[in-house]
Design a protein around this motif. Structure first.
Motif, PDB file in Angstrom:
ATOM      1  N   VAL A  31       0.835  -1.204   0.000  1.00 22.96           N
ATOM      2  CA  VAL A  31       0.000   0.000   0.000  1.00 22.96           C
ATOM      3  C   VAL A  31       0.871   1.256   0.000  1.00 22.96           C
ATOM      4  N   ALA A  32       1.886   1.289   0.860  1.00 23.34           N
ATOM      5  CA  ALA A  32       2.735   2.475   0.979  1.00 23.34           C
ATOM      6  C   ALA A  32       3.468   2.780  -0.326  1.00 23.34           C
ATOM      7  N   GLU A  33       3.892   1.744  -1.046  1.00 21.20           N
ATOM      8  CA  GLU A  33       4.630   1.951  -2.288  1.00 21.20           C
ATOM      9  C   GLU A  33       3.734   2.384  -3.445  1.00 21.20           C
ATOM     10  N   ARG A  34       2.450   2.058  -3.395  1.00 21.41           N
ATOM     11  CA  ARG A  34       1.578   2.305  -4.539  1.00 21.41           C
ATOM     12  C   ARG A  34       0.547   3.414  -4.335  1.00 21.41           C
ATOM     13  N   SER A  35       0.460   3.944  -3.163  1.00 17.81           N
ATOM     14  CA  SER A  35      -0.579   4.918  -2.880  1.00 17.81           C
ATOM     15  C   SER A  35      -0.010   6.329  -2.785  1.00 17.81           C
ATOM     16  N   ARG A  36      -0.792   7.279  -3.256  1.00 21.86           N
ATOM     17  CA  ARG A  36      -0.417   8.678  -3.106  1.00 21.86           C
ATOM     18  C   ARG A  36      -0.945   9.231  -1.792  1.00 21.86           C
ATOM     19  N   ASP A  37      -1.926   8.580  -1.192  1.00 21.78           N
ATOM     20  CA  ASP A  37      -2.610   9.100  -0.018  1.00 21.78           C
ATOM     21  C   ASP A  37      -2.206   8.432   1.288  1.00 21.78           C
ATOM     22  N   VAL A  38      -1.365   7.414   1.225  1.00 23.52           N
ATOM     23  CA  VAL A  38      -0.997   6.659   2.424  1.00 23.52           C
ATOM     24  C   VAL A  38       0.515   6.613   2.521  1.00 23.52           C
ATOM     25  N   VAL A  40       3.811   5.468   5.543  1.00 19.31           N
ATOM     26  CA  VAL A  40       4.123   4.786   6.801  1.00 19.31           C
ATOM     27  C   VAL A  40       5.252   5.545   7.483  1.00 19.31           C
ATOM     28  N   GLU A  41       5.032   5.921   8.723  1.00 14.57           N
ATOM     29  CA  GLU A  41       6.073   6.558   9.517  1.00 14.57           C
ATOM     30  C   GLU A  41       6.712   5.484  10.383  1.00 14.57           C
ATOM     31  N   GLU A  42       7.973   5.190  10.117  1.00 14.27           N
ATOM     32  CA  GLU A  42       8.670   4.125  10.832  1.00 14.27           C
ATOM     33  C   GLU A  42       8.654   4.349  12.349  1.00 14.27           C
ATOM     34  N   GLU A  43       8.810   5.593  12.780  1.00 18.44           N
ATOM     35  CA  GLU A  43       8.794   5.884  14.213  1.00 18.44           C
ATOM     36  C   GLU A  43       7.438   5.535  14.832  1.00 18.44           C
TER      37      GLU A  43
END
Length: 83
Positions: A31-38, A40-43
């Motif tokens: 999702v994170a790689e393919r979405s413009r709206d989502v 992921v914050e690693e922290e």
């Protein structure tokens, strides 16, 4: 977090064309790689993981604990009540 209609449609579409379900980490990465709206914050992921780990033996993570914290949630079934 607000999820756009196009993101939901994209997720539903890709769900039907994928060969097999993804594990949570791979699903999040997809999702994170393919979405413009989502994103992921690693922290944030680390903080949530630590919080869940500290609660692993508490009633907060059971179906009945969820119901207590969320009164509008459906009542847990008997098989969900057990630890």
């Amino acid at each position: 977090m607000e999820i756009s209609y196009s993101c939901v449609v994209f997720l539903l579409h890709t769900t039907f064309i994928m060969a097999s379900p993804l594990f949570p980490r791979e699903s999040g990465q997809f999702v994170a790689e393919r979405s413009r709206d989502v994103f992921v914050e690693e922290e944030g992921v680390q903080r949530v993981a630590e919080m869940l780990y500290s609660l692993r033996h508490s009633d907060d993570l059971t179906a009945s604990g969820w119901k207590k914290a969320n009164p509008l949630a459906p009542a847990p079934t008997s098989d969900q009540e057990s630890h």
